[in-house]
Design an enzyme around this catalytic site. Sequence first.
Site, mmCIF file in Angstrom:
data_model
loop_
_atom_site.group_PDB
_atom_site.id
_atom_site.type_symbol
_atom_site.label_atom_id
_atom_site.label_comp_id
_atom_site.label_asym_id
_atom_site.label_seq_id
_atom_site.Cartn_x
_atom_site.Cartn_y
_atom_site.Cartn_z
ATOM 1 N N CYS A 1 0.903 -1.326 0.319
ATOM 2 C CA CYS A 1 0.141 -0.155 0.060
ATOM 3 C C CYS A 1 0.880 1.313 0.060
ATOM 4 O O CYS A 1 0.779 2.280 -0.813
ATOM 5 C CB CYS A 1 -1.010 0.072 1.110
ATOM 6 S SG CYS A 1 -0.204 -0.501 2.869
HETATM 7 N N1 LIG Z 1 -4.691 -3.890 5.178
HETATM 8 C C1 LIG Z 1 -4.138 -3.208 4.138
HETATM 9 O O1 LIG Z 1 -4.220 -2.262 4.009
HETATM 10 C C2 LIG Z 1 -3.319 -4.072 3.094
HETATM 11 C C3 LIG Z 1 -3.110 -3.405 2.013
HETATM 12 C C4 LIG Z 1 -2.187 -4.068 1.024
HETATM 13 C C5 LIG Z 1 -1.834 -5.348 1.077
HETATM 14 N N2 LIG Z 1 -2.325 -6.131 2.436
HETATM 15 C C6 LIG Z 1 -1.996 -7.506 2.449
HETATM 16 O O2 LIG Z 1 -3.193 -8.326 2.408
HETATM 17 C C7 LIG Z 1 -2.908 -9.353 3.305
HETATM 18 C C8 LIG Z 1 -3.856 -9.386 4.180
HETATM 19 O O3 LIG Z 1 -3.810 -8.202 5.170
HETATM 20 P P1 LIG Z 1 -5.131 -7.622 5.922
HETATM 21 O O4 LIG Z 1 -4.685 -6.312 6.408
HETATM 22 O O5 LIG Z 1 -6.466 -7.766 5.598
HETATM 23 O O6 LIG Z 1 -4.838 -8.663 7.176
HETATM 24 P P2 LIG Z 1 -5.717 -8.822 8.360
HETATM 25 O O7 LIG Z 1 -6.939 -7.824 8.368
HETATM 26 O O8 LIG Z 1 -4.798 -8.749 9.672
HETATM 27 O O9 LIG Z 1 -6.136 -10.246 8.362
HETATM 28 C C9 LIG Z 1 -5.483 -11.367 8.850
HETATM 29 C C10 LIG Z 1 -6.518 -12.332 8.860
HETATM 30 O O10 LIG Z 1 -5.647 -13.505 8.375
HETATM 31 C C11 LIG Z 1 -5.838 -14.737 8.967
HETATM 32 N N3 LIG Z 1 -4.446 -15.216 9.149
HETATM 33 C C12 LIG Z 1 -3.427 -14.715 9.954
HETATM 34 N N4 LIG Z 1 -2.382 -15.608 9.902
HETATM 35 C C13 LIG Z 1 -2.781 -16.683 8.955
HETATM 36 C C14 LIG Z 1 -2.312 -17.828 8.362
HETATM 37 N N5 LIG Z 1 -0.841 -17.956 8.895
HETATM 38 N N6 LIG Z 1 -2.776 -18.514 7.445
HETATM 39 C C15 LIG Z 1 -4.076 -18.193 7.179
HETATM 40 N N7 LIG Z 1 -4.849 -17.184 7.634
HETATM 41 C C16 LIG Z 1 -4.009 -16.277 8.588
HETATM 42 C C17 LIG Z 1 -6.706 -14.348 10.403
HETATM 43 O O11 LIG Z 1 -7.598 -14.963 10.430
HETATM 44 P P3 LIG Z 1 -7.979 -16.431 10.901
HETATM 45 O O12 LIG Z 1 -7.255 -16.389 12.092
HETATM 46 O O13 LIG Z 1 -9.396 -16.617 11.463
HETATM 47 O O14 LIG Z 1 -7.452 -17.092 9.983
HETATM 48 C C18 LIG Z 1 -6.931 -12.808 10.235
HETATM 49 O O15 LIG Z 1 -8.519 -12.568 10.151
HETATM 50 C C19 LIG Z 1 -1.399 -9.231 4.003
HETATM 51 O O16 LIG Z 1 -0.680 -10.095 3.183
HETATM 52 C C20 LIG Z 1 -1.196 -7.750 3.720
HETATM 53 O O17 LIG Z 1 0.120 -7.609 3.712
HETATM 54 C C21 LIG Z 1 -3.062 -5.557 3.367
#
Ligand SMILES: NC(=O)c1ccc[n+]([C@@H]2O[C@H](COP(=O)([O-])OP(=O)(O)OC[C@H]3O[C@@H](n4cnc5c(N)ncnc54)[C@H](OP(=O)(O)O)[C@@H]3O)[C@@H](O)[C@H]2O)c1
Length: 341
Positions: free
Chosen positions: A145
């Site tokens: 991001c």
């Molecule tokens: N947030 C942003 O603005 C953003 C922007 C660009 C890219 N991203 C990328 O998108 C991805 C998701 O980000 P997010 O911000 O949406 O994350 P998030 O809101 O922190 O979601 C994490 C979720 O992932 C699950 N999780 C955690 N570790 C895991 C594992 N080892 N295997 C399977 N599930 C797992 C957890 O759910 P459970 O425990 O229920 O499985 C948790 O609900 C990441 O790679 C991040 O770098 C995020």
Amino acid sequence: MTRAAILNVTGYAGAELARLLHSHPGVELVAVTGRAEAGKKLAEIFPHLRQIDLAVGERVDESVDLVFSALPHTSSAEGLIPFIRQGIPVVDLSADFRIKNSDTYRRFYGVDHPAPELLGGAVYGLPEVTRKPEQGARIVGNPGCYAAGALLALAPGVAAGLFGADIVIDGKSGISGAGRTLGQPYHFAEANDSVSAYAMEGEGHRHRPEIDQELGCLRGKTSKPVAFVPHLVPLTRGILTTVFAQVVRNVAQAELMDAYCSFYEGSTFVGVVESPPSTKQVAGTNNCLIHVRASDASGKAIVVSAIDNLGRGAAGQAVQNMNRVLGLPETMGLEQLALYP
Ligand SMILES: NC(=O)c1ccc[n+]([C@@H]2O[C@H](COP(=O)([O-])OP(=O)(O)OC[C@H]3O[C@@H](n4cnc5c(N)ncnc54)[C@H](OP(=O)(O)O)[C@@H]3O)[C@@H](O)[C@H]2O)c1
């Protein structure tokens, strides 16, 4: 109709992607996964997604046409490998297919890449900057991001040869950028009414190497790494990036504006604007607004960009990349205007 799936719908990025795909006319969202919430209806977890009649599964079978992953890094590549091996196109929102060099990946992410042999075939998914055709690509690495905001702000000046190697980037992100997983710095009482810098130790934030990598591609050579400091600001969504770039000679405001306007000519999503943009002006969209200023006195150009970290910084960008992979109109499903106020 393309049958798409999302690995890990239960984070912020996955949920935003489900919201966007629901109204995409060329795609049917047929499967979503999650760990802790597996077995529940999506609407039970996210009432705002109540029109999507899907249950969260533990896995996706290989009958789908395209897979998005919003898993954390490493788990993401591992989850996508079976689809990649079947020739199913994937768009990865994690960091796993952004960085070409597996040693750099190890240095910044602290683990070995699960499939370094696949990195060479991945496309960095920031089309306005890379100008590469994603159509036919099998692996797209969605940008980080902060990297998206910084690269969109810097690319025209770098591509025109106006910016030297001395670049400083100040990024400010809303708290959803840190994801949905709980952590002390993100509690209301800690984050509200406060701004803080972070990731200043060692080599700095994990998005820096992808910024350096893509600026190197634009320049045709590697150069000094950028200086980048991210900040957490008490917003739900949004990234405001201010870059300070050394100019290689005296550059008038009109020349700089020309370089930016012509670089983004024809782009639906990126706008060069007359006054500094705010994150609210892009909330809920895949847009990026950019304001650019020549600063004679300092010998620098100053560029400000605004994006939504969950839009252009994640799910919106992923849909744009999917459209390009499938040969659909690039803006399909992404025409919504920003939320206001
Ligand atoms: N947030 C942003 O603005 C953003 C922007 C660009 C890219 N991203 C990328 O998108 C991805 C998701 O980000 P997010 O911000 O949406 O994350 P998030 O809101 O922190 O979601 C994490 C979720 O992932 C699950 N999780 C955690 N570790 C895991 C594992 N080892 N295997 C399977 N599930 C797992 C957890 O759910 P459970 O425990 O229920 O499985 C948790 O609900 C990441 O790679 C991040 O770098 C995020």
